[in-house]
Design an enzyme around this catalytic site. Structure first.
Site, PDB file in Angstrom:
ATOM      1  N   ARG A  81     -34.714 -13.626  40.152  1.00 46.76           N
ATOM      2  CA  ARG A  81     -33.700 -13.327  41.162  1.00 46.76           C
ATOM      3  C   ARG A  81     -33.052 -14.618  41.661  1.00 46.76           C
ATOM      4  O   ARG A  81     -31.931 -14.636  42.129  1.00 46.76           O
ATOM      5  CB  ARG A  81     -34.307 -12.555  42.342  1.00 46.76           C
ATOM      6  CG  ARG A  81     -33.245 -11.844  43.180  1.00 46.76           C
ATOM      7  CD  ARG A  81     -33.820 -11.168  44.425  1.00 46.76           C
ATOM      8  NE  ARG A  81     -34.148 -12.143  45.445  1.00 46.76           N
ATOM      9  CZ  ARG A  81     -35.369 -12.349  45.942  1.00 46.76           C
ATOM     10  NH1 ARG A  81     -36.400 -11.654  45.523  1.00 46.76           N
ATOM     11  NH2 ARG A  81     -35.560 -13.260  46.858  1.00 46.76           N
ATOM     12  N   TYR A 135      -7.070  -7.628  46.006  1.00 41.76           N
ATOM     13  CA  TYR A 135      -7.816  -6.608  45.267  1.00 41.76           C
ATOM     14  C   TYR A 135      -8.390  -5.626  46.305  1.00 41.76           C
ATOM     15  O   TYR A 135      -8.923  -6.051  47.342  1.00 41.76           O
ATOM     16  CB  TYR A 135      -8.937  -7.270  44.467  1.00 41.76           C
ATOM     17  CG  TYR A 135      -9.754  -6.281  43.691  1.00 41.76           C
ATOM     18  CD1 TYR A 135      -9.238  -5.686  42.556  1.00 41.76           C
ATOM     19  CD2 TYR A 135     -11.022  -5.925  44.120  1.00 41.76           C
ATOM     20  CE1 TYR A 135      -9.982  -4.760  41.852  1.00 41.76           C
ATOM     21  CE2 TYR A 135     -11.772  -4.993  43.420  1.00 41.76           C
ATOM     22  CZ  TYR A 135     -11.240  -4.407  42.288  1.00 41.76           C
ATOM     23  OH  TYR A 135     -11.980  -3.480  41.606  1.00 41.76           O
ATOM     24  N   ASP A 211      -8.926 -16.315  44.388  1.00 41.19           N
ATOM     25  CA  ASP A 211      -9.329 -15.342  43.381  1.00 41.19           C
ATOM     26  C   ASP A 211      -8.440 -15.596  42.170  1.00 41.19           C
ATOM     27  O   ASP A 211      -7.246 -15.300  42.181  1.00 41.19           O
ATOM     28  CB  ASP A 211      -9.166 -13.913  43.922  1.00 41.19           C
ATOM     29  CG  ASP A 211      -9.659 -12.857  42.925  1.00 41.19           C
ATOM     30  OD1 ASP A 211      -9.616 -13.114  41.710  1.00 41.19           O
ATOM     31  OD2 ASP A 211     -10.081 -11.771  43.370  1.00 41.19           O
ATOM     32  N   LYS A 236     -13.044  -9.057  33.769  1.00 41.49           N
ATOM     33  CA  LYS A 236     -11.681  -9.047  33.213  1.00 41.49           C
ATOM     34  C   LYS A 236     -11.580 -10.039  32.048  1.00 41.49           C
ATOM     35  O   LYS A 236     -12.284  -9.881  31.073  1.00 41.49           O
ATOM     36  CB  LYS A 236     -10.690  -9.330  34.338  1.00 41.49           C
ATOM     37  CG  LYS A 236     -10.969  -8.544  35.635  1.00 41.49           C
ATOM     38  CD  LYS A 236     -10.831  -7.039  35.469  1.00 41.49           C
ATOM     39  CE  LYS A 236     -11.386  -6.239  36.649  1.00 41.49           C
ATOM     40  NZ  LYS A 236     -10.918  -6.626  37.974  1.00 41.49           N
TER      41      LYS A 236
HETATM   42  C1  LIG Z   1     -11.470  -6.504  39.315  1.00 39.00           C
HETATM   43  C2  LIG Z   1     -11.140  -7.503  40.361  1.00 39.00           C
HETATM   44  C3  LIG Z   1     -12.059  -7.818  41.376  1.00 39.00           C
HETATM   45  C4  LIG Z   1     -13.407  -7.128  41.503  1.00 39.00           C
HETATM   46  O1  LIG Z   1     -14.226  -7.405  40.423  1.00 39.00           O
HETATM   47  P1  LIG Z   1     -15.439  -6.443  39.930  1.00 39.00           P
HETATM   48  O2  LIG Z   1     -15.968  -7.172  38.745  1.00 39.00           O
HETATM   49  O3  LIG Z   1     -14.844  -5.114  39.614  1.00 39.00           O
HETATM   50  O4  LIG Z   1     -16.402  -6.368  41.051  1.00 39.00           O
HETATM   51  C5  LIG Z   1     -11.697  -8.788  42.274  1.00 39.00           C
HETATM   52  N1  LIG Z   1     -10.506  -9.408  42.231  1.00 39.00           N
HETATM   53  C6  LIG Z   1      -9.595  -9.109  41.272  1.00 39.00           C
HETATM   54  C7  LIG Z   1      -8.292  -9.815  41.266  1.00 39.00           C
HETATM   55  C8  LIG Z   1      -9.875  -8.154  40.312  1.00 39.00           C
HETATM   56  O5  LIG Z   1      -8.970  -7.848  39.381  1.00 39.00           O
END
Ligand SMILES: *Cc1c(COP(=O)(O)O)cnc(C)c1O
Length: 427
Positions: A81, A135, A211, A236
């Site tokens: 962990r 998001y 982000d 992604k």
């Molecule tokens: C998909 C996404 C998230 C969240 O990510 P998860 O892997 O689904 O938790 C955060 N920010 C952006 C810009 C995203 O496209």
């Protein structure tokens, strides 16, 4: 005997400095620790055997922050962990992908990465300035989870540079500035360098987080522009095949990463060994995949821009606003593979378009090798109020595309025939 009298041992030839595309394959991985395996093995153990009780004591001192590791010291592993070999290898290979990053931390989702970064760097009574739209999950986290805990949020519309600078200058007890650029789904850019400069004019300086999921790590380099931390949904582009959920944080300053690491151990949201191994195998191709997807998207955007079924295309190459053009030129190496288009005829036209697509599939998410299309107003952004739809530019006719790495000619043919079909409905 003084140290000066000891003969120097022969020095090995210094290793030539390696570049990121090499380091992403080689760094942090010693095949001899995996019985000679040329690629990393998966270590599923939950717990690790210490070489001595002293080594165990030292490992605990370091992991809890009571002691700092000496240069070159590798404390022994304790419990998965907290840390495990596949996370260590993955983090070592992720860091070179992000320009100027020194460290990376991996999480079991993008939301876990974002939540852990905010919980590590915010206290009740402090504030966060953020661009909107964010998001959906992140906006929900700030408005509905952090706010009741006494961490106030102040939204600023993406693209409002003066508004962002003012909010950063004025918000009391500002701990964090969070940018999501480009904004989803209209791809409006926030100026990272400008926000970082505004943050630097405050004492104490708030931490600037970006982000970077949509354009990073290939095309946008927030740390080089003055940001402190890059946050990722590794679900992604980093993983790239729409087959896993993961998150990552990259940063240049170990002092900002350390509190996040401690919180991750506490929350228990480190990425599991199997997922680390999968993601690690995807890293060497992330630049190749993003490059091809971006080139494909440019071809698709050209088609969309000249088709009469389409009233508007949102794509960095096609932006007319001069300030947006300036930011894109200064901040982005390529336009990326996300496109939004607005169809004449509102929701019926948008739905008809989605029904008619044969190659592009109707699904949310993005960043995979396969092309996806979705209707933000009724899916990803359906929780918005009318006012939020208006500020975010989410209209009835808007469709968001995540372009993949298929042959661009097949993609253009698919979009063209779907648009032609929509034109017949519109008439
Ligand atoms: C998909 C996404 C998230 C969240 O990510 P998860 O892997 O689904 O938790 C955060 N920010 C952006 C810009 C995203 O496209």
């Amino acid at each position: 005997m003084s140290a000066a009298k000891i003969p120097h041992p022969p020095q090995p030839d210094p290793e030539p400095p390696r570049r990121p595309r090499t380091e992403v394959i080689t760094r942090g991985f010693d095949p001899m620790l995996s019985v000679g395996s040329a690629r990393p093995a998966v270590f599923r153990s939950s717990t690790y055997v210490f070489s001595s009780p002293e080594a165990a004591e030292r490992a605990f001192d370091i992991v809890t922050g009571r002691a700092q590791p000496a240069p070159g010291e590798h404390p022994e592993l304790i419990y998965s962990r907290l840390n495990h070999p596949n996370a260590e290898i993955l983090e070592a290979q992720l860091a070179p992908l992000e320009t100027d990053a020194r460290e990376a931390l991996v999480f079991n989702s993008g939301m876990a990465a974002i939540m852990t970064a905010l919980m590590a760097h915010m206290q009740p009574g402090q504030g966060i300035v953020f661009t909107v739209p964010l998001y959906g999950g992140t906006e929900h986290l700030i408005q509905d989870f952090l706010a009741p805990l006494g961490m106030r949020g102040r939204p600023v519309p993406a693209g409002d540079g003066p508004g962002l600078q003012r909010a950063i200058a004025e918000m009391p007890n500002l701990a964090v500035v969070l940018l999501e650029t480009p904004a989803n789904p209209t791809l409006i850019m926030a100026d990272i360098a400008q926000a970082a400069a505004a943050a630097s004019r405050r004492q104490p300086r708030p931490i600037v987080m970006v982000d970077n999921t949509l354009l990073g790590p290939a095309f946008q380099h927030p740390l080089a522009l003055g940001a402190d931390l890059c946050l990722y949904s590794a679900t992604k582009y980093l993983s790239g095949f729409s087959d896993m959920i993961g998150g990552a944080i990259m940063g240049a300053d170990p002092a900002l990463m350390h509190p996040i690491r401690l919180k991750r151990s506490l929350f228990g949201n480190i990425l599991q060994p199997d997922e680390c191994w999968i993601l690690d195998g995807r890293l060497p191709t992330v630049g190749l995949r993003m490059q091809r997807a971006s080139e494909n998207a440019e071809r698709v955007a050209e088609l969309l821009a000249r088709h009469r079924a389409v009233s508007r295309v949102f794509y960095p190459r096609l932006v007319r606003d001069l300030e947006q053009q300036r930011i894109i030129a200064a901040q982005c190496d390529a336009p990326g593979a996300m496109i939004s288009l607005e169809l004449r005829g509102g929701k019926p036209a948008a739905f008809e378009f989605l029904r008619r697509l044969k190659l592009a599939r109707n699904a949310v998410s993005l960043g995979g090798v396969e092309t996806l299309a979705c209707h933000p107003k009724t899916t990803t952004h359906s929780g918005f109020t009318e006012a939020q739809f208006a500020t975010a530019g989410v209209t009835d006719g808007l469709v968001r595309l995540s372009i993949g790495i298929e042959d661009w000619r097949d993609l253009v043919a698919d979009f063209e025939s779907a648009l032609d079909a929509v034109t017949r409905v519109q008439l």
